[in-house]
Design a protein around this motif. Structure first.
Motif, PDB file in Angstrom:
ATOM      1  N   ASP A 117       0.594   2.180   7.513  1.00 55.09           N
ATOM      2  CA  ASP A 117      -0.387   2.166   8.595  1.00 55.09           C
ATOM      3  C   ASP A 117       0.035   1.223   9.726  1.00 55.09           C
ATOM      4  O   ASP A 117      -0.786   0.785  10.523  1.00 55.09           O
ATOM      5  CB  ASP A 117      -1.772   1.783   8.072  1.00 55.09           C
ATOM      6  N   THR A 173      -9.619   6.490   5.459  1.00 56.76           N
ATOM      7  CA  THR A 173      -8.533   5.585   5.823  1.00 56.76           C
ATOM      8  C   THR A 173      -8.178   5.682   7.305  1.00 56.76           C
ATOM      9  O   THR A 173      -8.540   6.631   7.998  1.00 56.76           O
ATOM     10  CB  THR A 173      -7.245   5.919   5.036  1.00 56.76           C
ATOM     11  N   HIS A 214      -4.558   3.306  -5.497  1.00 52.75           N
ATOM     12  CA  HIS A 214      -4.065   1.928  -5.460  1.00 52.75           C
ATOM     13  C   HIS A 214      -5.183   0.964  -5.872  1.00 52.75           C
ATOM     14  O   HIS A 214      -4.965   0.053  -6.690  1.00 52.75           O
ATOM     15  CB  HIS A 214      -3.574   1.601  -4.046  1.00 52.75           C
ATOM     16  N   VAL A 228      -4.647   5.632  -1.389  1.00 61.31           N
ATOM     17  CA  VAL A 228      -5.184   4.271  -1.295  1.00 61.31           C
ATOM     18  C   VAL A 228      -6.253   4.048  -2.364  1.00 61.31           C
ATOM     19  O   VAL A 228      -6.329   2.973  -2.979  1.00 61.31           O
ATOM     20  CB  VAL A 228      -5.741   3.993   0.114  1.00 61.31           C
ATOM     21  N   HIS A 230     -12.339   0.941   6.877  1.00 62.68           N
ATOM     22  CA  HIS A 230     -11.389   1.939   6.405  1.00 62.68           C
ATOM     23  C   HIS A 230     -10.781   1.438   5.117  1.00 62.68           C
ATOM     24  O   HIS A 230     -10.487   0.256   4.981  1.00 62.68           O
ATOM     25  CB  HIS A 230     -10.334   2.224   7.467  1.00 62.68           C
ATOM     26  N   THR A 231     -10.530   2.351   4.182  1.00 56.97           N
ATOM     27  CA  THR A 231     -10.184   1.981   2.816  1.00 56.97           C
ATOM     28  C   THR A 231      -8.982   1.055   2.761  1.00 56.97           C
ATOM     29  O   THR A 231      -8.964   0.083   1.991  1.00 56.97           O
ATOM     30  CB  THR A 231      -9.880   3.241   1.971  1.00 56.97           C
ATOM     31  N   ASN A 232      -7.955   1.341   3.538  1.00 57.05           N
ATOM     32  CA  ASN A 232      -6.709   0.577   3.489  1.00 57.05           C
ATOM     33  C   ASN A 232      -6.757  -0.707   4.289  1.00 57.05           C
ATOM     34  O   ASN A 232      -5.841  -1.536   4.189  1.00 57.05           O
ATOM     35  CB  ASN A 232      -5.537   1.423   3.985  1.00 57.05           C
ATOM     36  N   LEU A 260       0.829  -1.197   0.000  1.00 53.15           N
ATOM     37  CA  LEU A 260       0.000   0.000   0.000  1.00 53.15           C
ATOM     38  C   LEU A 260       0.873   1.260   0.000  1.00 53.15           C
ATOM     39  O   LEU A 260       1.995   1.252   0.523  1.00 53.15           O
ATOM     40  CB  LEU A 260      -0.914   0.009   1.223  1.00 53.15           C
ATOM     41  N   THR A 296      -5.720   9.053   2.007  1.00 53.09           N
ATOM     42  CA  THR A 296      -6.898   8.337   1.512  1.00 53.09           C
ATOM     43  C   THR A 296      -6.904   8.303  -0.004  1.00 53.09           C
ATOM     44  O   THR A 296      -7.168   7.262  -0.621  1.00 53.09           O
ATOM     45  CB  THR A 296      -8.180   9.000   2.034  1.00 53.09           C
ATOM     46  N   TYR A 332      -4.932   6.422   8.640  1.00 50.03           N
ATOM     47  CA  TYR A 332      -3.592   6.874   8.247  1.00 50.03           C
ATOM     48  C   TYR A 332      -3.188   8.066   9.092  1.00 50.03           C
ATOM     49  O   TYR A 332      -3.914   9.045   9.221  1.00 50.03           O
ATOM     50  CB  TYR A 332      -3.541   7.262   6.770  1.00 50.03           C
TER      51      TYR A 332
END
Length: 289
Positions: free
Chosen positions: A152, A239, A261, A258, A208-210, A148, A255, A241
């Motif tokens: 994190d 996220t 990604h 990510v 959370h996105t990640n 990623l 965010t 983060y």
């Protein structure tokens, strides 16, 4: 053609051979503006942003709301979820009105919903054998994606709290659960429900996105691997983060990284504007510069 197949094709440059025209929009269509990125399958090469219109059948589409809990051990995260939840509720209401199935997936809170018809609806869907296991967390697969773009490893809390603890008991109450919805935090149950209803398209939103939005058994990595046509609703996510960690950018830029990604390696993204007709949501702290 499935979204992930198209992404794999464009990643090796066979755009003409692998692009399939979207269905023509109709009054019953969910008209989406998909955004994804083409380029090297793995690596740091240049990527091109591609915007594509698509028309999905709402009756063959589900929204999965990931981990929009009533509390969090990180106060900054909890504050942002509280800001997002009422806006998300409006998007969900608009989706429900179009005939889209809403699946509420607040992980680790199923005891709170155990006697509800929405919970039983997911539990009672007949077993459908998936092409791969759907019971456990799906972590980063180095064969399909690089690491990623944010670090994190400290837990990702940008308000300073360190110890992790379970601070949630249910979904945020600002997100309404309608009689026709379903509730599950189990990938197999969600898959059963989708298969029972002939649902091919999945939109994932939440936090959370990640972490959970990618890794839960009902979330992006697994749904793509199950052959579903998946999209992330990029304005309905956040996220974990901490800007003190690499790459040392603003939380909201983290965010965005990510989301980029995901658009490169997993699925396209959309915004809630496609559901509501209103501008995409922005957190209060996002800079417009």
């Amino acid at each position: 053609m499935r979204t992930q197949n198209r992404l794999e094709c464009v990643a090796i440059g066979i755009i003409a051979a692998c692009t399939v025209s979207a269905a023509m929009p109709t009054k019953l269509s969910l008209n989406l503006h998909l955004r994804y990125r083409t380029g090297p399958r793995i690596g740091d090469g240049a990527y091109k942003i591609v915007n594509e219109k698509a028309a999905w059948d709402p009756r063959k589409t589900a929204i999965i709301i990931c981990d929009m809990w009533d509390g969090h051990w990180c106060s900054a995260s909890a504050r942002r979820v509280g800001e997002l939840a009422p806006v998300m509720n409006e998007a969900v209401k608009a989706a429900r009105a179009k005939g889209i199935l809403i699946v509420h997936a607040p992980s680790e809170t199923m005891e709170f919903y155990k006697d509800t018809p929405q919970r039983k609806r997911a539990q009672d869907a007949p077993e459908s054998k998936p092409p791969a296991d759907l019971k456990s967390w799906r972590g980063l697969d180095p064969k399909k994606e690089p690491k990623l773009p944010i670090d994190d490893s400290d837990g990702g809390c940008d308000s300073g709290e360190k110890p992790w603890h379970k601070a949630w008991t249910r979904q945020n109450a600002a997100i309404e659960i309608a009689p026709e919805d379903a509730i599950s935090d189990n990938g197999q149950e969600v898959y059963n429900l989708l298969q029972k209803r002939g649902i091919d398209n999945v939109i994932v939103m939440g936090v959370h996105t990640n972490m959970c939005v990618l890794g839960r058994s009902f979330a992006i990595r697994r749904m793509v691997q199950m052959g579903k046509n998946v999209a992330l609703m990029r304005d309905m996510t956040d996220t974990m983060y901490n800007p003190k960690m690499p790459p040392h950018v603003d939380h909201f830029r983290g965010t965005d990284l990510v989301i980029e990604h995901i658009e490169k390696y997993w699925c396209p993204s959309v915004t809630s504007a496609d559901l509501t007709g209103r501008p995409a949501f922005q957190f209060a702290g996002v800079s417009n510069q």
